[in-house]
Design a protein around this motif. Structure first.
Motif, short mmCIF file in Angstrom:
data_model
loop_
_atom_site.label_atom_id
_atom_site.label_comp_id
_atom_site.label_asym_id
_atom_site.label_seq_id
_atom_site.Cartn_x
_atom_site.Cartn_y
_atom_site.Cartn_z
N HIS A 1 -3.52 8.96 1.35
CA HIS A 1 -4.48 7.80 1.70
C HIS A 1 -6.15 8.18 1.85
O HIS A 1 -6.70 6.99 1.57
N ASP A 2 -6.28 9.44 2.04
CA ASP A 2 -7.76 9.62 1.95
C ASP A 2 -8.18 10.08 0.47
O ASP A 2 -9.29 10.54 0.53
N THR A 3 -7.46 9.77 -0.43
CA THR A 3 -8.05 9.77 -1.72
C THR A 3 -7.70 8.19 -2.32
O THR A 3 -6.84 7.91 -3.33
N PRO A 4 -8.34 7.36 -1.67
CA PRO A 4 -7.96 6.11 -1.69
C PRO A 4 -7.88 5.06 -3.17
O PRO A 4 -6.99 4.44 -3.71
N LEU A 5 -8.78 5.69 -3.86
CA LEU A 5 -8.96 5.05 -5.34
C LEU A 5 -8.01 5.63 -6.19
O LEU A 5 -7.46 4.58 -6.99
N HIS A 6 -7.68 6.65 -6.14
CA HIS A 6 -6.68 7.42 -6.71
C HIS A 6 -5.24 6.85 -6.72
O HIS A 6 -4.30 6.61 -7.34
N ARG A 7 -4.90 6.95 -5.28
CA ARG A 7 -3.79 6.47 -4.52
C ARG A 7 -3.64 4.94 -5.04
O ARG A 7 -2.52 4.50 -5.87
N ALA A 8 -4.72 4.08 -5.08
CA ALA A 8 -4.42 2.59 -5.28
C ALA A 8 -4.43 2.52 -7.00
O ALA A 8 -3.36 1.62 -7.16
N ASN A 9 -4.87 3.15 -7.74
CA ASN A 9 -4.71 3.18 -9.19
C ASN A 9 -3.37 3.77 -9.52
O ASN A 9 -2.76 2.88 -10.29
N PHE A 10 -2.75 4.50 -8.99
CA PHE A 10 -1.28 5.04 -9.30
C PHE A 10 -0.52 3.94 -8.90
O PHE A 10 0.48 3.64 -9.64
N VAL A 11 -0.60 3.43 -7.76
CA VAL A 11 0.35 2.01 -7.16
C VAL A 11 0.18 1.26 -8.13
O VAL A 11 1.18 0.76 -8.22
N ARG A 12 -0.89 0.78 -8.52
CA ARG A 12 -1.16 -0.47 -9.16
C ARG A 12 -0.61 -0.35 -10.57
O ARG A 12 0.04 -1.28 -11.19
N LEU A 13 -0.69 0.76 -11.41
CA LEU A 13 -0.15 1.18 -12.41
C LEU A 13 1.45 1.18 -12.49
O LEU A 13 2.03 0.59 -13.47
N THR A 14 1.73 1.60 -11.33
CA THR A 14 3.27 1.77 -11.10
C THR A 14 3.99 0.37 -11.17
O THR A 14 4.62 -0.26 -11.60
N LYS A 15 3.33 -0.50 -10.09
CA LYS A 15 3.74 -2.03 -9.94
C LYS A 15 3.74 -2.77 -11.17
O LYS A 15 4.46 -3.98 -11.15
N LEU A 16 2.86 -2.75 -12.11
CA LEU A 16 2.44 -3.72 -13.18
C LEU A 16 3.23 -3.16 -14.31
O LEU A 16 3.58 -3.58 -15.28
N GLY A 17 4.13 -2.05 -14.06
CA GLY A 17 4.83 -1.49 -15.07
C GLY A 17 4.52 -0.72 -16.04
O GLY A 17 5.27 -0.18 -17.08
N PHE A 18 3.21 -0.10 -16.13
CA PHE A 18 2.62 0.59 -17.18
C PHE A 18 3.19 2.03 -17.29
O PHE A 18 3.49 2.40 -18.42
N TYR A 19 3.49 2.45 -16.00
CA TYR A 19 4.16 3.84 -16.17
C TYR A 19 5.64 3.87 -16.46
O TYR A 19 6.11 4.98 -16.87
N ASP A 20 6.11 2.71 -16.60
CA ASP A 20 7.39 2.67 -17.13
C ASP A 20 7.48 2.74 -18.81
O ASP A 20 8.61 2.88 -19.47
N GLN A 21 6.39 2.97 -19.23
CA GLN A 21 6.36 2.95 -20.65
C GLN A 21 5.63 4.38 -21.13
O GLN A 21 5.33 4.79 -22.27
N GLY A 22 5.62 5.42 -20.08
CA GLY A 22 5.27 6.61 -20.33
C GLY A 22 6.35 7.72 -20.41
O GLY A 22 7.37 7.77 -20.36
N GLU A 23 5.73 9.02 -20.52
CA GLU A 23 6.41 10.23 -20.74
C GLU A 23 5.60 11.29 -20.44
O GLU A 23 4.48 11.33 -20.47
N PHE A 24 6.60 12.45 -20.02
CA PHE A 24 5.77 13.70 -20.10
C PHE A 24 5.44 14.63 -21.28
O PHE A 24 6.55 14.84 -22.12
N TYR A 25 4.47 14.16 -21.90
CA TYR A 25 4.27 14.59 -23.23
C TYR A 25 3.54 15.94 -23.35
O TYR A 25 3.14 16.50 -24.39
N ARG A 26 3.07 16.30 -22.29
CA ARG A 26 2.70 17.93 -22.70
C ARG A 26 3.10 18.93 -21.59
O ARG A 26 3.02 18.54 -20.24
N VAL A 27 3.73 20.01 -21.85
CA VAL A 27 4.54 20.91 -21.06
C VAL A 27 3.85 22.23 -21.20
O VAL A 27 3.78 22.83 -22.07
N LEU A 28 3.33 22.96 -19.90
CA LEU A 28 2.83 24.23 -20.06
C LEU A 28 3.69 24.82 -19.08
O LEU A 28 3.23 24.86 -17.82
N GLU A 29 4.82 25.63 -19.49
CA GLU A 29 5.61 26.55 -18.41
C GLU A 29 5.04 27.47 -17.48
O GLU A 29 3.98 28.18 -18.28
N GLY A 30 5.19 27.21 -16.38
CA GLY A 30 4.24 28.20 -15.49
C GLY A 30 2.94 27.80 -15.09
O GLY A 30 2.33 28.36 -14.23
#
Length: 253
Positions: A82-111
């Protein structure tokens, strides 16, 4: 007289019908005007000029702090700070609007880390904006840290975050001399507790005070390890895509 009276009554009926039609048309127009904007319209209306005001207001109305990232390897539960309020709100908003349901883990750097939030197959669009950085020395890139990606300093000297691309740190245990080198390089000091975490559990101290950490994994770190172990191509893209859907859990912590 009868003829004139009939014409008059007919005219009155016409006026009443016309008035009724007009009222019906006005009602429909009012309904259309009051219809809430679609998720796409809300996303595309977000710009660099209004993002701080918009996210500040949204964050007050939506105190959610627990998100579930679902993948074919299982679920990752994260807690948003909660003490990174803009980032929290942005993540929640994109989640609730369904934006992140069209995403993927597209870059993987093991370790190191797994990066998600975007996809070439996305149909939803959003406005162009960045999020002002919210560095907090008590939040560091320990194993399981959730942070936002960004453009490099040359294009982005203010270190503002991406509007939607995030990553989760996997990391490896670090040696004490490595941490001391980062402290000297960045003119910062780790607390004894932070040092202990880096030495025993690991993380990515090279990213501290460079990218905003705004949450952490509280369940499902083994899922992060499975995604990090995905076979990748020369560009570090998983050879088999790892789509994700994100939802908010009930309540706030």
């Amino acid at each position: 007289m009868a003829t004139i009276s009939g014409i008059g009554n007919f005219a009155v009926i016409l006026c009443l019908c016309f008035a009724s039609a007009c009222n019906s048309g006005q009602d429909k127009a009012t309904e259309q005007a009051e219809a809430p904007p679609t998720p796409d319209e809300q996303l595309q209306a977000t710009t660099s000029d209004n993002v701080v005001e918009l996210l500040t207001a949204y964050g007050k109305e939506h105190p959610d702090s627990i998100a579930i990232i679902s993948t074919r390897h299982g679920d990752i539960k994260v807690r948003l700070y909660h003490d990174t309020p803009l980032h929290r709100a942005n993540f929640v908003r994109l989640t609730k609007l369904g934006f992140y349901d069209q995403g993927e883990f597209y870059r993987v750097l093991e370790g190191f880390a797994i990066q998600g939030g975007d996809s070439d197959d996305r149909t939803m669009k959003q406005g162009v904006y960045k999020i002002p950085q919210e560095f907090n020395p008590k939040y560091f890139h320990k194993r399981g840290a959730l942070a936002m990606a960004r453009y490099g300093d040359e294009k982005n000297p203010e270190k503002e975050s991406s509007s939607h691309n995030f990553y989760i740190v996997q990391g490896k245990p670090k040696a004490k001399y490595e941490l001391q080198a980062f402290e000297q390089q960045k003119n910062m000091s780790y607390t004894p507790e932070q040092t202990e975490v880096y030495l025993k559990e690991g993380g990515a101290p090279s990213l501290d005070q460079e990218y905003t950490v705004f949450g952490e994994v509280i369940e499902g770190i083994e899922v992060v390890d499975k995604i990090a172990a995905e076979p990748v191509n020369s560009q570090k893209w998983p050879k088999e895509i790892v789509p994700h859907k994100i939802s908010m859990a009930n309540g706030a912590i």
